[in-house]
Design an enzyme around this catalytic site. Structure first.
Site, PDB file in Angstrom:
ATOM      1  N   ILE A 126      26.210  48.818 -14.133  1.00 35.18           N
ATOM      2  CA  ILE A 126      25.560  50.090 -14.425  1.00 35.18           C
ATOM      3  C   ILE A 126      26.596  50.997 -15.092  1.00 35.18           C
ATOM      4  CG2 ILE A 126      24.311  52.072 -13.475  1.00 35.18           C
ATOM      5  CD1 ILE A 126      22.892  49.316 -13.102  1.00 35.18           C
ATOM      6  N   GLU A 127      26.285  51.440 -16.297  1.00 36.06           N
ATOM      7  CA  GLU A 127      27.147  52.350 -17.041  1.00 36.06           C
ATOM      8  C   GLU A 127      26.463  53.710 -17.042  1.00 36.06           C
ATOM      9  OE1 GLU A 127      28.923  52.855 -21.595  1.00 36.06           O
ATOM     10  OE2 GLU A 127      27.671  51.130 -21.087  1.00 36.06           O
ATOM     11  N   ILE A 128      27.158  54.714 -16.547  1.00 32.75           N
ATOM     12  CA  ILE A 128      26.619  56.072 -16.545  1.00 32.75           C
ATOM     13  C   ILE A 128      27.434  56.857 -17.555  1.00 32.75           C
ATOM     14  CG2 ILE A 128      26.150  58.135 -15.180  1.00 32.75           C
ATOM     15  CD1 ILE A 128      26.059  56.280 -12.709  1.00 32.75           C
TER      16      ILE A 128
END
Length: 138
Positions: A126-128
């Site tokens: 997950i890349e925020i």
């Protein structure tokens, strides 16, 4: 053949993530990342944020077209925040979620982004991210 068509992409509508433990995923996306949670009668869960959603589906259950039966997959998705990535980073650390990398500069769909990386309970990356036009450069 004629003239090629253009597709007018607008934004991420939804992504589907197969989950080994749906309750751990609900805790991660709903509790940890503060997304709204909607449980569906068929066992799936919708995690909504802004104008987008993630469909969380239990592993070993069939949903969608028949050719999906027996298949599972992982995800690697980028979730954008308007501004306040440092606030997100502080929140993740405060609740004990491990940030694998970041903040680091990357290239997004519309320019340079500042990103944090973490894994959900199923090992999905997950890349925020936040566009640098909204953030201070690191």
């Amino acid at each position: 053949m004629g003239k090629p068509h253009r597709i007018a992409w607008a934004a991420l509508d939804h992504a589907v993530i197969t989950c080994a433990d749906i309750e751990k995923s609900v805790a991660f996306y709903g509790g940890g990342l503060c997304m709204a949670i909607n449980r569906l009668d068929d066992g799936r869960v919708e995690a909504t944020f802004g104008r987008c959603k993630l469909n969380l589906q239990p592993n070993n259950r069939h949903y969608g077209p028949p050719k999906n039966a027996g298949r599972s997959w992982s995800a690697n998705i980028c979730l954008l925040v308007e501004h306040g990535l440092s606030h997100v980073e502080s929140h993740l650390k405060e609740i004990g979620l491990r940030i694998e990398e970041g903040p680091v500069e990357r290239v997004g769909a519309q320019g340079t982004i500042l990103s944090l990386y973490l894994y959900d309970p199923d090992g999905n990356l997950i890349e925020i991210s936040e566009y640098l036009s909204h953030a201070e450069k690191i």
